[in-house]
Design a protein around this motif. Structure first.
Motif, PDB file in Angstrom:
ATOM      1  N   GLU A  52       0.835  -1.455  -0.122  1.00 41.26           N
ATOM      2  CA  GLU A  52      -0.060  -0.228   0.054  1.00 41.26           C
ATOM      3  C   GLU A  52       0.963   1.390   0.093  1.00 41.26           C
ATOM      4  N   GLU A  53       1.842   1.453   0.835  1.00 42.11           N
ATOM      5  CA  GLU A  53       2.880   2.512   0.929  1.00 42.11           C
ATOM      6  C   GLU A  53       4.011   2.445  -0.408  1.00 42.11           C
ATOM      7  N   LYS A  54       3.834   1.550  -1.074  1.00 43.42           N
ATOM      8  CA  LYS A  54       4.587   1.380  -2.176  1.00 43.42           C
ATOM      9  C   LYS A  54       6.103   1.154  -1.837  1.00 43.42           C
ATOM     10  N   SER A  55       6.298   0.395  -0.906  1.00 44.73           N
ATOM     11  CA  SER A  55       7.869   0.401  -0.234  1.00 44.73           C
ATOM     12  C   SER A  55       8.041  -0.990  -0.813  1.00 44.73           C
ATOM     13  N   LYS A  56       9.407  -1.314  -1.180  1.00 37.58           N
ATOM     14  CA  LYS A  56      10.024  -2.626  -1.480  1.00 37.58           C
ATOM     15  C   LYS A  56      10.234  -3.530  -0.521  1.00 37.58           C
TER      16      LYS A  56
END
Lengths: 76, 98
Positions: A52-56
């Motif tokens: 959701e937070e576009k973190s890898k």
């Protein structure tokens, strides 16, 4: 992945919290299964949070927020 | 185990949190099991207690029985102990308590 169940460790952990309680039959295996499912749920939740937070990568706050939800869900 | 399930890189701090969660989880678990066992006036935790616990956690439902979960997540040696298997000669191992 390691597939063996640390049966005596599980028993010791439970003994630490509740010294008078005994585990009958193969109940410790079911405890392990329950524990695996708990981790599985936690992992899923943390992953969705991270995506959701576009973190890898999975960060501290993703785990903290998902842990709150999952621990609440896993109350008996 | 956790790293296997997430299928994503995890930072070090996050893994520490997971560890702390595990402690909290075990505390909850032992409290619940104690409640179930004392309610049934037993000092032993039965497999039935665990089944009830998982039902209440929403893991076991009508569509997802316990045996399926065991088959999916536990290796064969342990599955053999938990699920009775019919062998030749009309014998069931392990014997079901009657």
């Amino acid at each position: 992945m390691k597939r063996t169940v640390p049966r005596s460790t599980l028993k010791n952990l439970l003994k630490k919290h509740k010294p008078q309680l005994r585990l009958g039959g193969n109940a410790d295996l079911l405890v392990h299964l329950n524990f695996l499912l708990f981790l599985f749920r936690l992992a899923e939740e943390a992953r969705t949070k991270a995506i959701e937070e576009k973190s890898k990568i999975i960060k501290y706050e993703h785990v903290v927020s998902s842990a709150k939800i999952i621990l609440k869900k896993s109350r008996g | 185990m956790f790293t296997h399930y997430v299928k994503m890189p995890v930072t070090k701090e996050a893994l520490e949190v997971v560890e702390r969660c595990m402690n909290v989880y075990f505390k909850q678990l032992s409290n619940d099991l104690d409640a179930y066992a004392t309610h049934a006036r037993r000092k032993m935790v039965d497999p039935a207690d665990l089944e009830l616990l998982m039902k209440r956690q929403g893991l076991i439902t009508d569509k997802m029985p316990l045996h399926v979960l065991v088959e999916r997540h536990l290796p064969f040696e342990y599955r053999k102990l938990l699920i009775p298997i019919a062998t030749s000669g009309n014998k069931v191992i392990p014997q079901k308590p009657t």
